[in-house]
Design an enzyme around this catalytic site. Structure first.
Site, PDB file in Angstrom:
ATOM      1  N   CYS A 259       5.222  22.151  62.867  1.00 31.49           N
ATOM      2  CA  CYS A 259       6.168  21.470  63.760  1.00 31.49           C
ATOM      3  C   CYS A 259       5.522  21.013  65.062  1.00 31.49           C
ATOM      4  CB  CYS A 259       7.390  22.352  64.024  1.00 31.49           C
ATOM      5  SG  CYS A 259       7.092  23.802  65.070  1.00 31.49           S
ATOM      6  N   HIS A 308      10.554  26.319  67.297  1.00 31.10           N
ATOM      7  CA  HIS A 308      10.594  25.071  66.521  1.00 31.10           C
ATOM      8  C   HIS A 308      10.820  23.878  67.431  1.00 31.10           C
ATOM      9  CE1 HIS A 308      10.774  22.720  62.877  1.00 31.10           C
ATOM     10  NE2 HIS A 308      11.819  22.083  63.375  1.00 31.10           N
ATOM     11  N   HIS A 320      10.999  15.731  62.236  1.00 31.98           N
ATOM     12  CA  HIS A 320      10.183  16.936  62.412  1.00 31.98           C
ATOM     13  C   HIS A 320       9.490  17.342  61.123  1.00 31.98           C
ATOM     14  CE1 HIS A 320      13.450  20.021  60.946  1.00 31.98           C
ATOM     15  NE2 HIS A 320      13.564  18.877  60.315  1.00 31.98           N
TER      16      HIS A 320
END
Length: 346
Positions: A259, A308, A320
């Site tokens: 990420c 995240h 993402h």
């Protein structure tokens, strides 16, 4: 005549023990026979457990990324210090040779004065602290000795700093190895759970995810991306070009990403060097607390520990790299699995 003895009777204690053991065996057999067979977890239960393991793996991944970044930084710093020490030692040797030349000249002109004899035979660290010595040295010799002392102190300090950083590097490598094992353990457990599903169940989960991804794509396309301009726009366009690239923990491109690897790579394509980890990225730019104030290309962070991150894509969607087993894609911010914390405008 044959003797007929009565057989020896078992003791009362032995009879009791045998009776008890037999009763226990019968009870256990009865329980085993009546116990209900272990039920296989449902598809949704497996998915929930797998999602939890993937979340824990991503948490460990960001810690792994942080340790890896620290390791690389320490290695560069240690290399720089070691180069400086090597150059400093050469300079120190040259200074000593220069002072030795002075001593040789003095010897040829009538002998070496006692102060230089002392220096040449011992470490002069505290030499200039002695007033009687100063009285016996020329100005040129004093200057040479002061330079030598300063260089020695500088080298000692740099060597001590290098030693400390080497210890930090060793500890960081240990942490890196532990986090790598933790990530791999979580992913292995998740894979075992997924392998327990039937082919039909796996196909159903894949179809559900495909429908969710298509829905997010429609949301992005129906919205306006006019606000994606400048550095944010360039970063967002770079990330869009990587849709479909696989998630790999610790990866920063150009063929796979995690990420924060995706977001740091995307902004690097826009000429902006942002930190490597999601936690560090969360404090890099201007914080945006309200989702309604987000613009396309802003960084968006999820979960209480900020493990995240993605790029805001408009209409409540995020672009993402979700987790292992997925690819770079659009997804609704409401389905990430953790709360939206805040955005950052780089």
């Amino acid at each position: 005549m044959a003797s007929h003895r009565r057989p020896k009777q078992p003791s009362r204690t032995r009879v009791t023990v045998l009776t008890t053991a037999a009763a226990a065996a019968v009870a256990l057999s009865s329980q085993a026979a009546n116990a209900a067979p272990t039920e296989k977890p449902s598809k949704d239960e497996v998915k929930a457990k797998v999602d939890k393991l993937y979340e824990e793996a991503e948490q460990a991944t960001e810690k792994y990324n942080g340790a890896k970044e620290k390791q690389e930084k320490l290695q560069k710093e240690i290399s720089t210090i070691q180069d400086n020490v090597a150059r400093g030692q050469e300079e120190l040797n040259e200074l000593r040779e220069g002072l030795g030349s002075m001593a040789s000249a003095q010897y040829r002109s009538g002998g070496i004065d006692p102060s230089l004899q002392l220096f040449l035979s011992a470490d002069p660290d505290d030499y200039l602290d002695k007033a009687s010595t100063l009285d016996q040295l020329s100005g040129q010799q004093v200057e040479a000795l002061e330079k030598i002392q300063e260089k020695q102190r500088d080298l000692a300090q740099q060597r001590a700093e290098a030693s400390k950083k080497l210890k930090d590097l060793s500890a960081t490598r240990t942490e890196l190895g532990n986090k790598k094992k933790e990530v791999q353990g979580k992913l292995s457990s998740a894979q075992k759970l997924l392998n327990s599903l039937t082919a039909a169940e796996k196909a159903t989960l894949d179809a559900e995810q495909e429908r969710s991804t298509r829905s997010s794509e429609r949301q992005v396309l129906s919205g306006s991306t006019a606000s994606a301009s400048g550095r944010a726009g360039a970063a967002f366009s770079a990330a869009q070009s990587k849709i479909g690239s696989p998630y790999v923990y610790g990866a920063t491109g150009p063929s796979s990403y995690d990420c924060s690897g995706l977001t740091s790579w995307a902004y690097a394509q826009a000429g902006v060097d942002i930190p490597r980890t999601s936690e560090a990225q969360a404090n890099y730019g201007t914080r945006i607390s309200s989702m309604s104030d987000l613009q396309v290309g802003d960084l968006v962070f999820f979960f209480n520990d900020l493990h995240h991150v993605g790029l805001y894509a408009g209409n409540g969607q995020v672009l993402h790299a979700p987790r292992t087993g997925t690819v770079v894609r659009y997804e609704s911010m409401s389905t990430i699995g953790g709360p939206f914390m805040w955005g950052v405008r780089v």
